[in-house]
Design a protein around this motif. Sequence first.
Motif, short mmCIF file in Angstrom:
data_model
loop_
_atom_site.label_atom_id
_atom_site.label_comp_id
_atom_site.label_asym_id
_atom_site.label_seq_id
_atom_site.Cartn_x
_atom_site.Cartn_y
_atom_site.Cartn_z
N THR A 81 10.45 -52.80 -21.26
CA THR A 81 11.14 -53.12 -20.01
C THR A 81 10.24 -52.97 -18.80
O THR A 81 10.68 -53.15 -17.66
N GLY A 82 8.95 -52.64 -19.03
CA GLY A 82 8.03 -52.49 -17.92
C GLY A 82 7.98 -51.09 -17.34
O GLY A 82 7.38 -50.87 -16.29
N ILE A 83 8.60 -50.12 -18.02
CA ILE A 83 8.57 -48.74 -17.53
C ILE A 83 7.27 -48.09 -17.99
O ILE A 83 6.99 -47.97 -19.19
N VAL A 84 6.45 -47.67 -17.00
CA VAL A 84 5.16 -47.06 -17.28
C VAL A 84 5.28 -45.55 -17.17
O VAL A 84 5.80 -45.02 -16.17
N ASN A 85 4.82 -44.82 -18.20
CA ASN A 85 4.85 -43.36 -18.22
C ASN A 85 3.43 -42.83 -18.07
O ASN A 85 2.52 -43.23 -18.82
N GLY A 86 3.25 -41.91 -17.10
CA GLY A 86 1.95 -41.30 -16.93
C GLY A 86 1.69 -40.26 -18.00
O GLY A 86 2.54 -39.40 -18.25
N VAL A 87 0.51 -40.34 -18.67
CA VAL A 87 0.18 -39.42 -19.75
C VAL A 87 -0.95 -38.48 -19.33
O VAL A 87 -0.89 -37.28 -19.53
N ALA A 88 -2.00 -39.04 -18.75
CA ALA A 88 -3.14 -38.23 -18.33
C ALA A 88 -3.79 -38.90 -17.13
O ALA A 88 -3.60 -40.11 -16.88
N THR A 89 -4.53 -38.12 -16.38
CA THR A 89 -5.16 -38.64 -15.18
C THR A 89 -6.13 -39.78 -15.54
O THR A 89 -6.91 -39.69 -16.47
N GLY A 90 -6.06 -40.87 -14.76
CA GLY A 90 -6.96 -41.99 -14.99
C GLY A 90 -6.34 -43.30 -14.52
O GLY A 90 -5.29 -43.30 -13.85
N VAL A 91 -6.99 -44.38 -14.85
CA VAL A 91 -6.52 -45.72 -14.47
C VAL A 91 -6.37 -46.55 -15.74
O VAL A 91 -7.34 -46.74 -16.48
N ALA A 92 -5.19 -47.06 -15.98
CA ALA A 92 -4.92 -47.93 -17.14
C ALA A 92 -4.56 -49.32 -16.65
O ALA A 92 -3.95 -49.48 -15.59
N THR A 93 -4.98 -50.33 -17.43
CA THR A 93 -4.62 -51.72 -17.10
C THR A 93 -3.34 -52.07 -17.84
O THR A 93 -3.26 -51.97 -19.07
N ILE A 94 -2.34 -52.48 -17.09
CA ILE A 94 -1.06 -52.88 -17.67
C ILE A 94 -1.03 -54.41 -17.69
O ILE A 94 -1.30 -55.06 -16.67
N THR A 95 -0.74 -54.98 -18.86
CA THR A 95 -0.78 -56.43 -19.07
C THR A 95 0.60 -56.95 -19.42
O THR A 95 1.32 -56.34 -20.23
N TYR A 96 0.94 -58.10 -18.80
CA TYR A 96 2.18 -58.80 -19.13
C TYR A 96 1.79 -60.14 -19.75
O TYR A 96 1.15 -60.97 -19.10
N THR A 97 2.13 -60.36 -21.03
CA THR A 97 1.65 -61.52 -21.79
C THR A 97 2.81 -62.42 -22.19
O THR A 97 3.79 -61.97 -22.80
N LEU A 98 2.67 -63.72 -21.85
CA LEU A 98 3.66 -64.71 -22.25
C LEU A 98 3.39 -65.16 -23.69
O LEU A 98 2.30 -64.96 -24.22
N PRO A 99 4.38 -65.80 -24.34
CA PRO A 99 4.16 -66.31 -25.71
C PRO A 99 2.98 -67.30 -25.79
O PRO A 99 2.40 -67.48 -26.86
N THR A 100 2.61 -67.94 -24.69
CA THR A 100 1.49 -68.87 -24.68
C THR A 100 0.16 -68.15 -24.72
O THR A 100 -0.89 -68.77 -24.89
N GLY A 101 0.18 -66.81 -24.51
CA GLY A 101 -1.06 -66.06 -24.44
C GLY A 101 -1.57 -65.88 -23.03
O GLY A 101 -2.55 -65.16 -22.81
N CYS A 102 -0.94 -66.50 -22.06
CA CYS A 102 -1.36 -66.36 -20.66
C CYS A 102 -0.85 -65.02 -20.13
O CYS A 102 0.26 -64.58 -20.45
#
Length: 320
Positions: free
Chosen positions: A271-292
Amino acid sequence: ATQPITVNPNPAAIAGATAVCTGASTTLTDVTVGGSWTSSDVTKATIGAGSGIVTGVAAGTPTMTYTMGTGCFTTYNMTVNASPTAISGTTNVCVGFNTTLSDAIGGGTWSSSNGALATVVAGTGVVTGVASGVPTISYTITATGCFTTTPVTVNPNPAAIGGSPIVCVGSSVNLTDATIGGSWASNNPGQATAGVGTGIITGVSGPSNPIISYTLPTGCYTTVTSTVNPLPNAITGTMTVCIGFNTTLADATAGGAWSSSNIAIATVGGTGIVNGVATGVATITYTLPTGCIATTSVTVNPNPAAIGGSPIVCVGLTTT
């Protein structure tokens, strides 16, 4: 008074074709040996004095004469028919494609010396390439049989294009062709561009289906229909979160899936809910069925240390 008179025989009748085309030759013969040949009009036809080979020069009806050493002779009327003019049109064609030839003289039919290499429609001059080679195409005037020819080169097409022609807007794919020496092009650079010498296809706008072509120096080509898929909308939401807390991201384009580049720093649910686990920067990706995809960086900030001091205090007193 008397005088002896010698009566010499005439040569035998001349044999051979009665007509010749301009620019062509035919041979006349006479079984009586020892004579020589002449033409009554060398502007219409010439003849080899000792060979009897008649060559048409211009349309007309010259007379051919075979004369013995005695002066006795026989004659033969020849008809010189005009040949058609030179064939015009493009004499190169690709396998599976057409070229149209023509001749200024009407009343003729077209033919091919090798139908396995190229066919031609008898009444139109439309030549279709069948296989690589150089067949001869002829145009013959039906009434006289006079004809003219031209070689036609049938060039092969390049091999089928390899690689996936599906690309996202802003992304690139590499198409290939096993036939070397060609160049790449897109029929709509506003939808996708093609590197002329590389086959690198870059999506520009979508959804769209531009045609990508690979063309050899001969002009022969092959094509593939590409698919340019649009990107999802930009990800929205708060891009920072504390360890042990969460933030909700969203994308206006429906149907995609969420993922994190480093689940040791941050996880993301469907659902797009991001949980913080440890200090840092993570890239969050949203991918369509087309791969875009659409991406965003989420910063996970550390919480402060545990609070120290006595949490117990009396009414009217203080603690720090």
